[in-house]
Motif scaffolding. Structure first.
Motif, PDB file in Angstrom:
ATOM      1  N   ALA A   1      54.763  27.032  37.069  1.00  0.00           N
ATOM      2  CA  ALA A   1      53.799  25.935  37.165  1.00  0.00           C
ATOM      3  C   ALA A   1      52.520  26.238  36.389  1.00  0.00           C
ATOM      4  N   MET A   2      52.186  27.518  36.283  1.00  0.00           N
ATOM      5  CA  MET A   2      50.957  27.894  35.591  1.00  0.00           C
ATOM      6  C   MET A   2      50.995  29.370  35.259  1.00  0.00           C
ATOM      7  N   SER A   3      50.393  29.749  34.134  1.00  0.00           N
ATOM      8  CA  SER A   3      50.316  31.152  33.733  1.00  0.00           C
ATOM      9  C   SER A   3      48.872  31.482  33.362  1.00  0.00           C
ATOM     10  N   LEU A   4      48.346  32.563  33.929  1.00  0.00           N
ATOM     11  CA  LEU A   4      46.966  32.991  33.677  1.00  0.00           C
ATOM     12  C   LEU A   4      46.974  34.323  32.942  1.00  0.00           C
ATOM     13  N   ASP A   5      46.176  34.423  31.886  1.00  0.00           N
ATOM     14  CA  ASP A   5      46.072  35.655  31.099  1.00  0.00           C
ATOM     15  C   ASP A   5      44.600  36.022  30.979  1.00  0.00           C
ATOM     16  N   GLY A   6      44.266  37.242  31.393  1.00  0.00           N
ATOM     17  CA  GLY A   6      42.876  37.685  31.357  1.00  0.00           C
ATOM     18  C   GLY A   6      42.258  37.673  29.976  1.00  0.00           C
ATOM     19  N   ARG A   7      43.092  37.709  28.952  1.00  0.00           N
ATOM     20  CA  ARG A   7      42.565  37.673  27.582  1.00  0.00           C
ATOM     21  C   ARG A   7      42.047  36.286  27.200  1.00  0.00           C
ATOM     22  N   ASP A   8      42.427  35.274  27.965  1.00  0.00           N
ATOM     23  CA  ASP A   8      42.004  33.904  27.659  1.00  0.00           C
ATOM     24  C   ASP A   8      40.733  33.489  28.394  1.00  0.00           C
TER      25      ASP A   8
ATOM     26  N   ALA B   1      32.904  42.509  37.208  1.00  0.00           N
ATOM     27  CA  ALA B   1      31.869  42.976  38.132  1.00  0.00           C
ATOM     28  C   ALA B   1      32.415  43.932  39.191  1.00  0.00           C
ATOM     29  N   ASP B   2      33.493  43.550  39.864  1.00  0.00           N
ATOM     30  CA  ASP B   2      34.032  44.379  40.949  1.00  0.00           C
ATOM     31  C   ASP B   2      34.543  45.742  40.474  1.00  0.00           C
ATOM     32  N   PRO B   3      35.381  45.809  39.420  1.00  0.00           N
ATOM     33  CA  PRO B   3      35.825  47.126  38.950  1.00  0.00           C
ATOM     34  C   PRO B   3      34.671  48.052  38.568  1.00  0.00           C
ATOM     35  N   LEU B   4      33.607  47.473  37.994  1.00  0.00           N
ATOM     36  CA  LEU B   4      32.453  48.285  37.612  1.00  0.00           C
ATOM     37  C   LEU B   4      31.612  48.673  38.822  1.00  0.00           C
ATOM     38  N   HIS B   5      31.455  47.757  39.767  1.00  0.00           N
ATOM     39  CA  HIS B   5      30.591  48.019  40.917  1.00  0.00           C
ATOM     40  C   HIS B   5      31.199  49.054  41.855  1.00  0.00           C
TER      41      HIS B   5
ATOM     42  N   ALA C   1      44.790  42.552  29.407  1.00  0.00           N
ATOM     43  CA  ALA C   1      43.319  42.473  29.475  1.00  0.00           C
ATOM     44  C   ALA C   1      42.798  43.644  30.286  1.00  0.00           C
ATOM     45  N   TRP C   2      41.804  44.339  29.752  1.00  0.00           N
ATOM     46  CA  TRP C   2      41.273  45.526  30.415  1.00  0.00           C
ATOM     47  C   TRP C   2      40.051  45.169  31.233  1.00  0.00           C
ATOM     48  N   LEU C   3      39.851  45.880  32.323  1.00  0.00           N
ATOM     49  CA  LEU C   3      38.657  45.775  33.160  1.00  0.00           C
ATOM     50  C   LEU C   3      38.520  44.385  33.791  1.00  0.00           C
ATOM     51  N   VAL C   4      39.591  43.917  34.395  1.00  0.00           N
ATOM     52  CA  VAL C   4      39.539  42.657  35.134  1.00  0.00           C
ATOM     53  C   VAL C   4      40.240  42.856  36.476  1.00  0.00           C
ATOM     54  N   ARG C   5      39.915  41.997  37.429  1.00  0.00           N
ATOM     55  CA  ARG C   5      40.593  42.027  38.720  1.00  0.00           C
ATOM     56  C   ARG C   5      42.025  41.503  38.570  1.00  0.00           C
ATOM     57  N   ASP C   6      42.855  41.816  39.563  1.00  0.00           N
ATOM     58  CA  ASP C   6      44.255  41.386  39.510  1.00  0.00           C
ATOM     59  C   ASP C   6      44.387  39.880  39.391  1.00  0.00           C
ATOM     60  N   ARG C   7      43.444  39.146  39.978  1.00  0.00           N
ATOM     61  CA  ARG C   7      43.553  37.690  40.004  1.00  0.00           C
ATOM     62  C   ARG C   7      43.377  37.062  38.624  1.00  0.00           C
ATOM     63  N   ALA C   8      42.913  37.845  37.633  1.00  0.00           N
ATOM     64  CA  ALA C   8      42.716  37.308  36.284  1.00  0.00           C
ATOM     65  C   ALA C   8      44.035  37.112  35.553  1.00  0.00           C
TER      66      ALA C   8
ATOM     67  N   SER D   1      36.891  32.908  29.461  1.00  0.00           N
ATOM     68  CA  SER D   1      35.626  32.705  28.756  1.00  0.00           C
ATOM     69  C   SER D   1      34.715  33.907  29.008  1.00  0.00           C
ATOM     70  N   VAL D   2      33.635  33.993  28.270  1.00  0.00           N
ATOM     71  CA  VAL D   2      32.689  35.103  28.454  1.00  0.00           C
ATOM     72  C   VAL D   2      32.154  35.110  29.885  1.00  0.00           C
ATOM     73  N   HIS D   3      31.840  33.931  30.396  1.00  0.00           N
ATOM     74  CA  HIS D   3      31.330  33.798  31.760  1.00  0.00           C
ATOM     75  C   HIS D   3      32.357  34.324  32.766  1.00  0.00           C
ATOM     76  N   GLN D   4      33.608  33.907  32.603  1.00  0.00           N
ATOM     77  CA  GLN D   4      34.671  34.348  33.518  1.00  0.00           C
ATOM     78  C   GLN D   4      34.940  35.848  33.382  1.00  0.00           C
ATOM     79  N   ARG D   5      34.878  36.354  32.166  1.00  0.00           N
ATOM     80  CA  ARG D   5      35.151  37.780  31.950  1.00  0.00           C
ATOM     81  C   ARG D   5      34.095  38.645  32.635  1.00  0.00           C
ATOM     82  N   ILE D   6      32.843  38.232  32.549  1.00  0.00           N
ATOM     83  CA  ILE D   6      31.775  38.966  33.232  1.00  0.00           C
ATOM     84  C   ILE D   6      32.034  38.983  34.733  1.00  0.00           C
ATOM     85  N   SER D   7      32.446  37.832  35.273  1.00  0.00           N
ATOM     86  CA  SER D   7      32.720  37.734  36.703  1.00  0.00           C
ATOM     87  C   SER D   7      33.859  38.660  37.117  1.00  0.00           C
ATOM     88  N   GLU D   8      34.913  38.726  36.310  1.00  0.00           N
ATOM     89  CA  GLU D   8      36.059  39.561  36.650  1.00  0.00           C
ATOM     90  C   GLU D   8      35.794  41.039  36.446  1.00  0.00           C
TER      91      GLU D   8
END
Length: 406
Positions: A305-312, A323-327, A285-292, A314-321
């Protein structure tokens, strides 16, 4: 033939347009002047924050390492080196180097108060030094983000300036006739007022994209702090607490993560007592924080226990992630940081020149600088005291706030 009534309307149109532009100009100059002190301070600290880590690197010898043409030490060895520096403390987080000339950074939890920092050579796994929690990055981050005030108070105050930037962008475009012709217009000389005005307009044109970007991301931060934040994935709780591994045991966990997510570039490892080991970093996933992107491991069972992928997201979450790289311009490494720093400095200069234009408009040419400053201060009215008080309050709160818990 044109009727008399139609002719009068046509004649009145330019006057109405001129009046409309004058109104927009009043709004543009009023906002820029009244809040110029506070705006300049926030823009300056934000610009410096782009290179906050690099400034810390310059003033902290322990962060400086020499890149080597050799394999880097394993995460297990790095964690083990950090843990051995203070057996009474708990290893909290381990960060990969930002650039090849940076040391690995570990945060050590002492049970109360803020964590301390341990720096480790990424090739030799030797500790290069330790440091307290307070540093340049911490100061710039907190003063720019919330003025050292409680976040629920400070963030809305700072982020409200994004509305000012958006308004200034719109009013500036409206009042600058045929602005699209001004990108290559050479500033005129002759007097300070004309030169300052031309430089202000030229800088404003070239930085329009940047003003829009900072305004949009700033408004998003305001939306988040007012309750519009994106949902954060809830990590599963450990059923059986287990010691958090370092050394070879941690390396086995890293191998498990790499088998599970071979494309994940681990940039951070969190050692948590409630959720186990959390591996975060960049993936597809491009343009997201490491935590995504991340993988949580239960150290008691050695299972994912859990796996997180920035490609999964939502639109709301993607905008949030995003923000920091762009700002802060971290999306493209050192190259985009330089661009963001240059345009941040330009934006700060626009805030200063805007107030200067007002001063020169009211003051006579050739007057002393002290007289011009008094004119500007008087023009700001009560806002001069409010803005100055906010800046001084942030600086006064710094000694106590900067050493607070992470």
């Amino acid at each position: 033939m044109v009727r008399a009534s139609e002719a009068s309307k046509l004649a009145a149109s330019p006057a109405k347009r001129k009046k409309g532009r004058s109104l927009w100009w009043i709004v543009h100059s009023w906002l820029g002047l009244k809040l110029s002190i506070f705006l300049s301070f926030i823009l300056l600290t934000g610009t410096l924050a782009v290179f906050a880590h690099e400034i810390d690197w310059l003033v902290t010898p322990a962060m400086q390492v020499t890149p080597q043409d050799a394999p880097q030490a394993s995460w297990g060895k790095l964690a083990q080196a950090a843990a051995r520096t203070d057996p009474s403390a708990r290893l909290q987080t381990l960060y990969a180097p930002i650039d090849p000339w940076f040391a690995v950074e570990a945060w050590m939890d002492h049970g109360k108060g803020a964590p301390s920092r341990v720096y480790i050579d990424p090739w030799t796994a030797q500790v290069t030094g330790t440091h307290g929690w307070a540093n340049v990055h911490r100061f710039l981050r907190q003063v720019h983000r919330h003025l050292m005030l409680p976040t629920r108070i400070g963030i809305p105050i700072v982020c409200s300036l994004a509305l000012l930037l958006a308004t200034s962008l719109v009013t500036g475009i409206v009042t600058y006739k045929k602005w699209w012709r001004g990108f290559l217009r050479r500033p005129r000389g002759g007097d300070a007022r004309r030169l300052t005005g031309d430089l202000h307009r030229l800088g404003g044109l070239w930085s329009m994209w940047f003003v829009a970007l900072i305004a949009v991301t700033g408004i998003w931060y305001l939306v988040e702090t007012l309750g519009g934040h994106a949902p954060v994935p809830k990590l599963p709780q450990l059923t059986t607490p287990a010691p958090l591994p370092t050394g070879p045991a941690l390396d086995r966990m890293v191998e498990l993560v790499q088998r599970q997510r071979p494309t994940l570039q681990i940039r951070e490892i969190r050692f948590t007592q409630d959720n186990g080991l959390i591996f975060l970093g960049q993936d597809q996933a491009w343009l997201v924080r490491d935590r995504a992107n991340g993988v949580a491991i239960d150290p008691s069972t050695g299972r994912v226990a859990m796996s997180l992928d920035g490609r999964d997201l939502s639109v709301h979450q993607r905008i949030s992630e995003m923000a920091d790289p762009l700002h802060f311009g971290t999306l493209g490494g050192i190259a985009t940081k330089i661009i963001w720093f240059v345009f941040g400095a330009l934006l700060t200069a626009l805030a200063v020149t805007g107030a200067t234009i007002y001063t020169l408009r009211l003051a006579k040419e050739g007057q002393a600088v002290e007289r011009n400053l008094r004119v500007a201060w008087t023009g700001m009215g009560a806002w001069a005291y409010v803005c100055t008080a906010l800046v001084l309050l942030a600086l006064a709160l710094t000694p106590g706030a900067i050493v607070g818990a992470s």
